[in-house]
Structure formats: C-alpha cells, structure tokens
Design an enzyme around this catalytic site. Structure first.
Site, PDB file in Angstrom:
ATOM      1  N   ARG A 286      38.462 -23.789 -12.782  1.00  0.00           N
ATOM      2  CA  ARG A 286      39.008 -22.663 -12.508  1.00  0.00           C
ATOM      3  C   ARG A 286      40.096 -23.211 -11.288  1.00  0.00           C
ATOM      4  O   ARG A 286      40.024 -24.309 -10.964  1.00  0.00           O
ATOM      5  CB  ARG A 286      38.321 -21.646 -11.790  1.00  0.00           C
ATOM      6  CG  ARG A 286      37.705 -21.689 -10.577  1.00  0.00           C
ATOM      7  CD  ARG A 286      36.684 -20.568 -10.281  1.00  0.00           C
ATOM      8  NE  ARG A 286      37.248 -19.451 -10.251  1.00  0.00           N
ATOM      9  CZ  ARG A 286      37.211 -18.450 -10.676  1.00  0.00           C
ATOM     10  NH1 ARG A 286      36.181 -18.306 -11.669  1.00  0.00           N
ATOM     11  NH2 ARG A 286      37.701 -16.873 -10.505  1.00  0.00           N
TER      12      ARG A 286
ATOM     13  N   LYS B  47      39.613 -11.324  -7.179  1.00  0.00           N
ATOM     14  CA  LYS B  47      40.264 -10.022  -7.297  1.00  0.00           C
ATOM     15  C   LYS B  47      39.453  -9.192  -6.084  1.00  0.00           C
ATOM     16  O   LYS B  47      40.206  -8.364  -5.700  1.00  0.00           O
ATOM     17  CB  LYS B  47      39.891  -9.422  -8.655  1.00  0.00           C
ATOM     18  CG  LYS B  47      40.948  -9.866  -9.632  1.00  0.00           C
ATOM     19  CD  LYS B  47      40.532  -9.118 -11.020  1.00  0.00           C
ATOM     20  CE  LYS B  47      39.596 -10.072 -11.897  1.00  0.00           C
ATOM     21  NZ  LYS B  47      39.356  -9.448 -13.167  1.00  0.00           N
TER      22      LYS B  47
ATOM     23  N   GLU C  10      38.719  -8.573 -17.167  1.00  0.00           N
ATOM     24  CA  GLU C  10      38.121  -7.285 -16.606  1.00  0.00           C
ATOM     25  C   GLU C  10      39.066  -6.483 -15.992  1.00  0.00           C
ATOM     26  O   GLU C  10      39.666  -7.128 -15.186  1.00  0.00           O
ATOM     27  CB  GLU C  10      36.811  -7.693 -15.790  1.00  0.00           C
ATOM     28  CG  GLU C  10      36.340  -6.550 -15.679  1.00  0.00           C
ATOM     29  CD  GLU C  10      34.796  -6.598 -14.672  1.00  0.00           C
ATOM     30  OE1 GLU C  10      34.671  -7.935 -14.298  1.00  0.00           O
ATOM     31  OE2 GLU C  10      34.490  -5.628 -14.233  1.00  0.00           O
TER      32      GLU C  10
HETATM   33  P1  ATP Z   1      38.083 -13.130 -10.123  1.00  0.00           P
HETATM   34  O1  ATP Z   1      36.731 -14.089  -9.446  1.00  0.00           O
HETATM   35  O2  ATP Z   1      39.414 -13.486  -9.657  1.00  0.00           O
HETATM   36  O3  ATP Z   1      37.841 -11.666  -9.819  1.00  0.00           O
HETATM   37  P2  ATP Z   1      37.321 -13.437 -12.878  1.00  0.00           P
HETATM   38  O4  ATP Z   1      36.890 -14.271 -13.525  1.00  0.00           O
HETATM   39  O5  ATP Z   1      36.244 -12.298 -12.323  1.00  0.00           O
HETATM   40  O6  ATP Z   1      38.264 -13.640 -11.694  1.00  0.00           O
HETATM   41  P3  ATP Z   1      38.206 -12.144 -15.209  1.00  0.00           P
HETATM   42  O7  ATP Z   1      39.118 -10.844 -15.596  1.00  0.00           O
HETATM   43  O8  ATP Z   1      36.706 -11.882 -15.841  1.00  0.00           O
HETATM   44  O9  ATP Z   1      38.366 -12.426 -13.844  1.00  0.00           O
HETATM   45  O10 ATP Z   1      38.977 -13.363 -15.858  1.00  0.00           O
HETATM   46  C1  ATP Z   1      39.538 -13.215 -17.169  1.00  0.00           C
HETATM   47  C2  ATP Z   1      39.868 -14.456 -17.511  1.00  0.00           C
HETATM   48  O11 ATP Z   1      40.275 -15.695 -16.584  1.00  0.00           O
HETATM   49  C3  ATP Z   1      38.291 -15.371 -17.627  1.00  0.00           C
HETATM   50  O12 ATP Z   1      38.293 -16.398 -18.797  1.00  0.00           O
HETATM   51  C4  ATP Z   1      38.197 -16.216 -16.369  1.00  0.00           C
HETATM   52  O13 ATP Z   1      37.239 -17.418 -16.594  1.00  0.00           O
HETATM   53  C5  ATP Z   1      39.716 -16.531 -16.148  1.00  0.00           C
HETATM   54  N1  ATP Z   1      40.030 -16.840 -14.703  1.00  0.00           N
HETATM   55  C6  ATP Z   1      39.754 -16.183 -13.650  1.00  0.00           C
HETATM   56  N2  ATP Z   1      39.964 -16.768 -12.547  1.00  0.00           N
HETATM   57  C7  ATP Z   1      40.502 -18.015 -12.733  1.00  0.00           C
HETATM   58  C8  ATP Z   1      40.859 -19.154 -12.138  1.00  0.00           C
HETATM   59  N3  ATP Z   1      41.262 -19.249 -10.989  1.00  0.00           N
HETATM   60  N4  ATP Z   1      41.339 -20.169 -13.004  1.00  0.00           N
HETATM   61  C9  ATP Z   1      41.450 -20.255 -14.058  1.00  0.00           C
HETATM   62  N5  ATP Z   1      40.889 -19.393 -15.027  1.00  0.00           N
HETATM   63  C10 ATP Z   1      40.527 -18.066 -14.224  1.00  0.00           C
HETATM   64 MG    MG Z   2      35.010 -11.410 -14.001  1.00  0.00          MG
END
Ligand code: ATP
Ligand code: MG
Length: 554
Positions: free
Chosen positions: A257, A267, A33
C-alpha cells in the site's frame, strides 16, 4: 520519447497469462468500501487496476464492497464515482457486492450442504478464545458437529430474523489447527439488524469480507484481483472458497500500500479529523483525499504521473510527499496562466508618471507558446509586496531600497527616491521615479537591474482572499509516531490573507484551471469564490520549501 520501462511484477503475470492462453483478455476491479472518501492511496490502486487493464486491452469494474451496512452511505458512493471519473478512468460496470447477497447466501448454503460450514452459537469472546494463538492450535467446539439439516435450518432462521445480533454466526469448517489463523473456521456470516443503503431492511445477515470479496470477484469473472499486502494471509481462504464452490477461479495478487510522509491515509483517521473539526470536511485542501487534492488544484494528470513514478512495490515504504508536489509543479508549470497578485501591499507612487493608465502586454505562460498574452494596466499608483522593500538593505539585496532600482515585471525600471512613514514610524508609501525608455520589450535605457518585482495597479486591482496551506502534520511518519496521531497536527497549517490584490485579468480568466501567481506559487480558485469575493487556494509553492528546511536541519 519516454525511456522504456521494465515491467512490474503484475504486468509480468498478466503478460504470462495472456501468452499462455489462460485468458483471452483480463478483467480487474477497483473495490472500495463506501465508508469514506477516497484518498491518494486509493488513487494508487485505481491507477494500478485501471492502468493494467487498459495497457492489455482489458476492462475494469467499479465494485462497491458494501457488506457492512452500519458504516456505508450513498454520499460516499457518489463521491467515489466522481473521484474515479475525475482521475480519468472509465469503469466497464458499476457493481455492488450487495447485488450478490442472494447468490452469496446460496453459496453459503452449498458449503453447509457439503458439510463445510456450521452455525455456531458461541459468543465472540468464546470464539476468539477457542481460536488459539499463532503458536497454539485452536479447539473444536460442539457446534462444529451439527448435522447438515440442522445447520441449514438454523442458517435459514438466521436469515428470517429469528435471532438477535451476535446470537449466532455461520463459520466455514476448515481446520482449527491450521497455522494460518484465517483458516481456523472463519466466520462467514453474521447477524446484523441494520438498514443497508441499498438493500434496505431485506437482510439481517451479512457476509463477512472474506466470504464476499472472492466470490464477488468470481461472479464477475475477475481474472486478476489486486489488493494490498495485508491480504496475503487471506489468500488461502480466498482460494479455498472458490475451490469448494467450484466457481470461476479468480486469483488474488498483493502489492504494497502507498504510505506518504506528513499525512495519514486511513479512512478511520480521516473521518476523525473531519468529525472532530481539525479540518473543514473531507475535501479540506489539507486532507489526503482525492477530493481535497482536486480542490487544492492538483491536476488529475499529475496524480496519475505520481502513481506511475512510484511504481508497484512488494514491500511497504514511505513515499516523500514532495514527490507528488513535484509532479504537480511540473504539470502546472506547463499549463498555468501567469498572473500578478500582491499579498501584503506597500503603496508605490511613481511621481514622474502621468495621471493616465497604460495597457502593457505580458505573456500568459512563457512555457506555452500558444498561451498568448494579456494586457495589464499600469498607472502611477501601484502596490508592490511589502517584503520586496528594505529600508536598510544588506549588500546583495536586489529588491527595492532607498536609491536602488528594480524592474517592475513587464513594465518599467523604477528607482526609489523617498519613503513616507506613518505616525508609528513604519514605511507606508514609497515615492519612486520611472525610466520611460526602460519599458519591457522595447528597453533602450541601457540600465541593468538585477531584481524584478511583481506589482498591481491600484485603481484596477481586484481584492482576493488567499488561503495558504501547509502540511497538516509536523512529523514525517505520522502513522508510526508514538501516541495519538492527532498530537502531531500542525496547528499552523492554514494561513489566510484576507486582502490580497490581483491584476484585473483574473476576473475574466477561466478559473477552472490553475494559475501561477508570479514569484508566489501555484494557486487555484476555490469553490467558495463569489463574484464579489474571489478566493484562491495555494496549490503548491514554486519550490520545495520543506526540502530546504530538511537540508538546513542536517
Ligand atoms: P483505509 O485503510 O484507508 O480505510 P481500505 O483498504 O479499508 O483503506 P477500501 O475501500 O477497502 O479501503 O479500499 C479499496 C481498495 O483500495 C482496496 O483494494 C485497497 O487495497 C486499496 N487501497 C486502500 N488503501 C490503499 C493504499 N494506501 N495504497 C494502495 N491501495 C490502497
Ligand atoms: Mg477496507
């Protein structure tokens, strides 16, 4: 030869799908995102998605999951692309969930036509209340029995801007008594009069994550849609939408994760650190973002190596930040040019050395036979590190003290004859003598010394600023520490040395790769460097200082 590794569970699934002929080739996607910069957790997901496809001859799409107009920005899109490229991966296609807004609207309309979606006028509190709890079934409200025609009309009116934010939502009609809360008539569209970074003001209704993600996967023919564990309860909804719409059957798989010690990775939290000026921007070298790690001098290769080392887990765990640093050190040891830099200078005068400058030869990297050597100027006025001298030294002190001898790296053995003190009684200068026959490489002096010091020649020294970074947080498990995570910020995480002195080679060196400052650690030139003022970031120390601390504490 690397030892043969057993397959992780995703590789097993892919191999089975290829062997059974279910797929001829695989297609994965990385779906960020664009609401912030990528962090090391995303690097794990990138390495996994791109790595899996690469291993099995498939492809990976970069898809921006841009369904939430209020938090997304083009700046983030650009940074994400830069980071993925820098990590060493190439996407097949650059795509956006917003490309599919029209198609998704049609999908939603199809659900309505099948009697599987309805417009609900309830406010969010009522919807939440009627949803029930995990132990108590939800209740069906009167909007649920609206006719197909009415729902289609209302949904089109939602699209055309007839209603204000929150006035109506579109919900899937599934099962208000489902044990899975996500299946209790989830909201699939909401009204939001907001400007979107790509579609502008074209839309005032936006699909929810659960309606956009799976369908986007399906539109692209993604075979294996890999996400993190928190999406397990979303999977039945993911499958339900695809089944009802009778579209390409993408499948969702979940892994744990990445969490790491001494840092945060959400984020939302990273944004807070930036906005509240706890750090200097998203790429502040103390951040867990990929751009911060790049700026700090972590080679992309060591991040990939780290992601490979930690493997793919199905259960959440906390990975030692030291493991990443280990990978960084291992990589830099092979590639970094060795240079001498004095951080806290103490002047040494070699009283028996002539008033000339001699060029000494020193190898650039003992670990790399092809790295060659450079010339280091040596003269009678040098700087050594202040803490390499002790006026009253304990027994096993092998550095400099009155009457004691040390070797100057790649140069001569010197002996400390006399110390000069300033008005306050601090040592401000050492008078030493050198042994002419002890020159490194042609030493015939027969003298054995235990200590070797780094040094720079004063007339040719280059001034530099050094930024020493430490952990940004004081506790291991920041995300689970009690109270506000910002209470655990390490107030001493940046130490700036304004006037360090470097050997002159550093001025003409290729500064795009890392250095090892001998006895000091690994460093990289910061983008704040100018012709007149070089600035270096400490990438990582030579050894794991925190591991030592932890041992001491035991
Ligand atoms: P955050 O919680 O840090 O904002 P998010 O999951 O909302 O992370 P996205 O941009 O939606 O961030 O994530 C893009 C991809 O990266 C998704 O497939 C998500 O599952 C993966 N991802 C995000 N954080 C992690 C992590 N700590 N370990 C492994 N994969 C991750
Ligand atoms: Mg997300």
């Amino acid at each position: 030869m690397s030892e043969e590794k057993s397959l992780n569970f995703l590789e097993e699934i892919v191999e089975a799908d290829l062997a059974s002929g279910k797929y001829q080739s695989i297609l994965t996607r990385f779906p960020p995102e664009p609401n912030g910069y990528l962090h090391i957790g995303h690097a794990k997901s990138i390495c996994l998605n791109f790595g899996l496809a690469k291993k099995y001859g498939g492809k990976t799409n970069l898809r921006f999951d841009d369904t939430n107009p209020s938090t997304e920005e083009t700046e983030y899109v650009e940074s994400i692309k830069e980071d993925v490229k820098w990590l060493g991966f190439e996407w097949a296609e650059e795509l956006y969930a917003s490309n599919y807004f029209e198609q998704l609207f049609q999908f939603a309309s199809q659900l309505i036509e099948k009697g599987l979606a309805y417009v609900d006028d309830s406010d969010s509190e009522t919807i939440a209340k009627e949803k029930g709890t995990p132990t108590q079934a939800g209740v069906e409200n009167s909007f649920r029995s609206r006719t197909v025609a009415e729902n289609l009309q209302l949904f089109n009116d939602m699209r055309s801007g007839k209603y204000s934010d929150g006035e109506k939502v579109l919900r899937a009609k599934i099962d208000m008594a489902s044990p899975n809360m996500h299946m209790r008539d989830p909201i699939i569209y909401r009204i939001k009069h907001a400007h979107h970074h790509r579609t502008g003001d074209k839309w005032c209704i936006y699909p929810m994550y659960d309606f956009a993600h799976g369908q986007s996967d399906s539109i692209e023919n993604i075979t294996h849609s890999i996400c993190t564990l928190e999406f397990i309860p979303h999977r039945p909804l993911y499958d339900w939408c695809i089944e009802q719409l009778e579209i390409f059957p993408s499948k969702q798989y979940e892994f744990a994760r990445l969490n790491m010690t001494y840092t945060v990775m959400s984020k939302r939290k990273l944004l807070q650190l930036v906005n509240e000026h706890h750090v200097n921007g998203w790429d502040d070298p103390r951040m867990s973002t990929i751009s911060a790690m790049r700026r700090r001098g972590y080679p992309a290769e060591s991040i990939r190596e780290f992601c490979d080392k930690i493997g793919v887990a199905k259960r959440e765990n906390l990975i030692d930040f030291g493991l990443l640093e280990f990978c960084v050190r291992e990589q830099l040891n092979k590639t970094a040019l060795r240079r001498m830099v004095v951080f806290d200078p103490l002047k040494v005068v070699i009283t028996n050395y002539p008033d000339t400058t001699e060029m000494l030869d020193s190898e650039n990297n003992p670990e790399d036979a092809n790295a060659g050597s450079r010339a280091i100027p040596f003269s009678k006025e040098l700087y050594i590190e202040r803490d390499d001298f002790m006026e009253v030294a304990p027994k096993k002190y092998f550095r400099l003290s009155p009457g004691q001898m040390v070797r100057l790296k790649s140069a001569y053995i010197i002996k400390c004859d006399e110390l000069i003190k300033d008005a306050e009684g601090n040592v401000c200068e050492l008078h030493c003598s050198y042994i002419p026959e002890s020159k490194s490489g042609s030493d015939t002096s027969g003298i054995n010394v235990k200590g070797t010091l780094h040094w720079v020649s004063i007339p040719t020294a280059i001034k530099a600023e050094i930024r020493l970074y430490d952990r940004l947080f004081k506790v291991e498990d920041v995300a689970n520490a009690e109270g506000d995570f910002k209470d655990y910020i390490n107030s001493d995480s940046l130490h700036i040395i304004a006037n360090a002195y470097a050997e002159p080679a550093i001025k003409s060196d290729d500064r795009s790769t890392g250095f090892q400052f001998i006895r000091k650690g690994y460093f990289v030139s910061d983008r704040d460097s100018t012709e007149d003022q070089l600035v270096f970031n400490r990438t990582v120390g030579l050894k794991d200082a925190w591991a030592k601390e932890a041992k001491k504490a035991q």
